[in-house]
Design a protein around this motif. Sequence first.
Motif, PDB file in Angstrom:
ATOM      1  N   PRO A 129       0.846  -1.200   0.000  1.00 41.27           N
ATOM      2  CA  PRO A 129       0.000   0.000   0.000  1.00 41.27           C
ATOM      3  C   PRO A 129       0.879   1.247   0.000  1.00 41.27           C
ATOM      4  O   PRO A 129       2.054   1.173   0.371  1.00 41.27           O
ATOM      5  CB  PRO A 129      -0.787  -0.137   1.306  1.00 41.27           C
ATOM      6  CG  PRO A 129       0.074  -0.962   2.189  1.00 41.27           C
ATOM      7  CD  PRO A 129       0.824  -1.909   1.285  1.00 41.27           C
ATOM      8  N   GLY A 182      -4.622  -3.138   0.328  1.00 40.76           N
ATOM      9  CA  GLY A 182      -4.324  -1.762  -0.036  1.00 40.76           C
ATOM     10  C   GLY A 182      -3.368  -1.659  -1.206  1.00 40.76           C
ATOM     11  O   GLY A 182      -2.897  -0.576  -1.536  1.00 40.76           O
ATOM     12  N   ASP A 184      -2.263  -2.219  -5.352  1.00 41.12           N
ATOM     13  CA  ASP A 184      -2.903  -1.816  -6.605  1.00 41.12           C
ATOM     14  C   ASP A 184      -2.484  -2.751  -7.733  1.00 41.12           C
ATOM     15  O   ASP A 184      -1.358  -2.664  -8.225  1.00 41.12           O
ATOM     16  CB  ASP A 184      -2.500  -0.382  -6.943  1.00 41.12           C
ATOM     17  CG  ASP A 184      -3.142   0.123  -8.225  1.00 41.12           C
ATOM     18  OD1 ASP A 184      -3.937  -0.612  -8.833  1.00 41.12           O
ATOM     19  OD2 ASP A 184      -2.832   1.262  -8.622  1.00 41.12           O
TER      20      ASP A 184
END
Length: 276
Positions: A129, A182, A184
Amino acid sequence: MSAEPADPNAVYPLGRSPGESERLGRQSDDLAGDSATLLDRTGLGPGQAAIDLGCGPRGILDLLAERVAPGGHVVGVDANPAHVAMAAEFAARRGLPCVEVITADARHTGLAPASFELVHARALLINVPAAQDVVAEMVRLARPGGWVAAMEPDVGPTLCYPPLAAFDRISEINAAALGRYGADPWIGRRVPELFRQAGLDEVGVESRTQMYPPGVSRRTNRLDLVRAMRPDIVRMGLASEAELDDLDVQARAHLEDPRTVIMSGLLFLVWGRKPV
């Protein structure tokens, strides 16, 4: 700065199992050519210093050592002490005396600023994250005029033909699990922007299609990632053990067929120079 868990391993979604260590070792072999291309873009050469953040059990330590010899220095960094030991053993076995491997958090290594001509990470930003925190540390570690380079996946352009519902479901579970951490899954396309926001100049970007024939381990990489996250996937309620077993069997059989066309996304090769 986002709040961080005390243990940096807590943010790594793929676990610390022997199977994950083996996957990372295969990854080093499969991506060696693309990694060499990325290093070509930075001009790393003899006598220079380079660091590989999130190197795992091997990373690109050998590729970096070849570039900086003679007289250079390479540092590998990983938060998992077991991977640090494996990477140190790998360097010793390969006869790479210029390589040092340390246990540290890639978000704040504690190393001196402006220490390296090249700061590198591969498939690290996708797994943490607040990826911008890692990029900020990479820039901090680079010497003025030095390079920051990253190779990061992006799962957006995925296809499987003939279509298979089991593969689609595995892809859905993979993205959902990473999102719960968290992280991507579409980080690759964002890396050039993250580099510019961190103050880097001369940012360049290339992409590679993740499409591999049967027999290459990365052909089943999406399945292997879900397998690595399996305990957490079940704990999160994203899928049951029984469903994961069924999906894995179906998808692996489909991918073993050489007639199946599978693309698991893109790899973004990104580099940028720290201003003098």
